[in-house]
Design a protein around this motif. Structure first.
Motif, PDB file in Angstrom:
ATOM      1  N   LEU A 262     -69.388 -96.746   8.095  1.00 61.23           N
ATOM      2  CA  LEU A 262     -69.556 -97.523   6.915  1.00 61.23           C
ATOM      3  C   LEU A 262     -67.356 -96.630   6.488  1.00 61.23           C
ATOM      4  CD1 LEU A 262     -69.504-100.337   5.361  1.00 61.23           C
ATOM      5  CD2 LEU A 262     -70.229 -98.960   3.407  1.00 61.23           C
ATOM      6  N   ARG A 263     -67.797 -95.723   6.775  1.00 63.40           N
ATOM      7  CA  ARG A 263     -66.357 -95.874   5.629  1.00 63.40           C
ATOM      8  C   ARG A 263     -65.225 -95.722   7.226  1.00 63.40           C
ATOM      9  NH1 ARG A 263     -67.257 -92.397   1.381  1.00 63.40           N
ATOM     10  NH2 ARG A 263     -69.332 -91.110   1.368  1.00 63.40           N
ATOM     11  N   ARG A 264     -65.833 -95.353   8.031  1.00 61.37           N
ATOM     12  CA  ARG A 264     -64.401 -95.787   9.499  1.00 61.37           C
ATOM     13  C   ARG A 264     -64.372 -96.897   9.740  1.00 61.37           C
ATOM     14  NH1 ARG A 264     -68.209 -91.992  11.408  1.00 61.37           N
ATOM     15  NH2 ARG A 264     -69.332 -93.932  13.474  1.00 61.37           N
ATOM     16  N   ASN A 265     -65.059 -98.074   9.832  1.00 59.07           N
ATOM     17  CA  ASN A 265     -65.098 -99.092  10.226  1.00 59.07           C
ATOM     18  C   ASN A 265     -65.385-100.337   8.805  1.00 59.07           C
ATOM     19  OD1 ASN A 265     -66.124 -99.627  13.042  1.00 59.07           O
ATOM     20  ND2 ASN A 265     -67.565 -98.209  11.697  1.00 59.07           N
ATOM     21  N   TRP A 266     -64.747 -99.555   7.405  1.00 62.33           N
ATOM     22  CA  TRP A 266     -64.042-100.841   6.199  1.00 62.33           C
ATOM     23  C   TRP A 266     -62.981-101.322   6.129  1.00 62.33           C
ATOM     24  CZ3 TRP A 266     -66.441-102.839   1.996  1.00 62.33           C
ATOM     25  CH2 TRP A 266     -65.754-103.212   1.339  1.00 62.33           C
ATOM     26  N   PRO A 267     -62.549-102.512   5.958  1.00 62.32           N
ATOM     27  CA  PRO A 267     -61.891-102.717   7.279  1.00 62.32           C
ATOM     28  C   PRO A 267     -60.549-103.642   5.971  1.00 62.32           C
ATOM     29  CG  PRO A 267     -63.171-105.092   7.408  1.00 62.32           C
ATOM     30  CD  PRO A 267     -63.696-103.168   7.028  1.00 62.32           C
ATOM     31  N   PHE A 268     -61.482-103.172   4.406  1.00 58.85           N
ATOM     32  CA  PHE A 268     -60.331-103.913   3.314  1.00 58.85           C
ATOM     33  C   PHE A 268     -58.997-102.268   2.774  1.00 58.85           C
ATOM     34  CE2 PHE A 268     -64.091-106.035   4.576  1.00 58.85           C
ATOM     35  CZ  PHE A 268     -63.562-107.064   4.563  1.00 58.85           C
TER      36      PHE A 268
END
Length: 299
Positions: A262-268
Motif C-alpha cells: 500500500l505504501r508503494r502504490n499509494w497514488p495520492f
C-alpha cells in the motif's frame, strides 16, 4: 421530491428558484425540483444504491460567524465523507432547508445554498429536490444518493485480528476551520475499495475516540493504538486528536502483509499513517493511557 413548505418573508417559490439555480445537470437525475417527487436512474449493472443523510444545525455544527457558503458546502461534504468510506460514487442530493423567521436568516440561507451548489458543481452532483420549512433554528440536511459496485463496497465490519489500523490526514484542531473546509477523501476511498486494499473502513466524524471502538465492535474485535504515532495538527495533543471530532478523515484496516505494498502504490498526495492494530475481542482495548470519549450528540 419537490421543494415544498411554508415560509414567511420573501415569496417561497421565488426563494426556491434562487436556491435551485446554478446546480449541474447530471445524467442520474431524470426529473428534479418542481415535481412532487424526483426520478433518478437506478444503479448500473453490478452496482447497488447507496443512501446517506447528514444535517448541519446552527449552534451544533456552525454559528452565524461562520461563512454561510462554507456551511452549505459542509452539509454536502459530510455526506460525501460517508460515501468515501463506502467507496461509493455520489450522484444526486435532496436538500432540506430549515429557516427561522425574521432577522437575516433568509440571506444567510441564500448564501449557504449557493455554497452547496458550488460544491456540487465541482463534485458533479445534481439536485434532485428537497424541502423547506419554518424551524426554531437554521439548518440544512443533505440526503445523498449514489451507487457502488456490490463486490467492492466496504463496511465497518470485515476487519480481522492483526489488521493494521490506518488513518488519512491529520487529527484534532478541527474547530479552527477544518470542520468547514475539509476535503472529503472520495477519490482515496474509492481507490482503496476498488483495489481491495481495506477490510473495513469508516469516516471520522465523531472523533477517533468514538469511531474506532465502533469499527472494532462492528468487526467483533478489540484494538491497540500507539498515541505517539497519531498524526496530529500543530499544537494538538493526543487527547484532543482522539476526542475532538469533525476530522472527516478515513479510518481503515489493512491486512498486515499488504501494508508495504500500500505504501508503494499509494497514488495520492494525501498522507496516511498506521497507528495501531486490531486485537481479538477477548482482549481489552489498549489506548496508551489516552481517554477514549469522542463526541456524543446526546451526552
Amino acid at each position: 421530491m419537490a421543494f415544498s413548505g411554508m415560509m414567511a418573508g420573501m415569496d417561497e417559490d421565488a426563494r426556491i428558484a434562487r436556491w435551485t439555480a446554478g446546480w449541474p445537470a447530471v445524467p442520474g437525475v431524470l426529473r428534479g425540483p418542481g415535481d412532487d417527487c424526483a426520478l433518478a436512474a437506478g444503479p448500473p449493472r453490478g452496482c447497488v444504491a447507496v443512501l446517506k443523510t447528514d444535517s448541519v444545525l446552527e449552534g451544533v455544527h456552525f454559528t452565524r460567524r461562520d461563512p454561510a457558503a462554507w456551511v452549505g458546502r459542509k452539509a454536502l461534504a459530510r455526506a460525501m465523507s460517508d460515501f468515501a468510506a463506502t467507496g461509493a460514487r455520489p450522484v444526486a442530493v435532496l436538500a432540506a432547508c430549515l429557516l427561522p423567521s425574521g432577522g437575516k436568516s433568509g440571506a444567510y440561507m441564500d448564501r449557504a445554498m449557493a455554497g452547496m451548489a458550488a460544491a456540487a458543481r465541482r463534485w458533479g452532483i445534481g439536485l434532485a429536490g428537497g424541502e423547506t420549512t419554518r424551524a426554531p433554528v437554521l439548518g440544512l440536511t443533505a440526503s445523498l444518493y449514489g451507487w457502488v459496485e456490490r463486490k467492492t463496497a466496504v463496511a465497518r465490519s470485515g476487519a480481522r485480528a492483526g489488521d493494521v489500523l490506518c488513518v488519512t490526514g491529520q487529527l484534532g484542531g478541527s474547530r479552527a476551520g477544518h470542520h468547514l473546509r475539509f476535503e472529503p477523501r472520495l477519490a482515496e476511498g474509492q481507490w482503496l475499495a476498488r483495489g481491495g486494499w481495506v477490510r473495513a473502513m469508516m469516516d471520522l466524524s465523531d472523533g477517533l475516540g468514538k469511531d474506532l471502538p465502533r469499527l472494532a465492535r462492528a468487526s467483533g474485535l478489540s484494538f491497540l493504538i500507539d498515541p505517539e504515532k497519531l498524526p496530529r495538527r500543530r499544537g494538538v495533543d493526543a487527547v484532543r486528536a482522539v476526542n475532538e471530532g469533525e476530522d472527516y478523515e478515513l479510518l481503515f484496516a489493512v491486512a498486515p502483509e499488504r501494508i508495504e505494498a500500500l505504501r508503494r502504490n499509494w497514488p495520492f498526495r494525501t498522507p496516511w499513517t498506521d497507528f495501531g492494530v486490531l486485537l481479538p475481542r477477548r482482549l481489552k482495548p489498549e489506548t496508551g493511557g489516552i481517554p477514549f470519549r469522542g463526541y456524543d450528540h446526546f451526552a
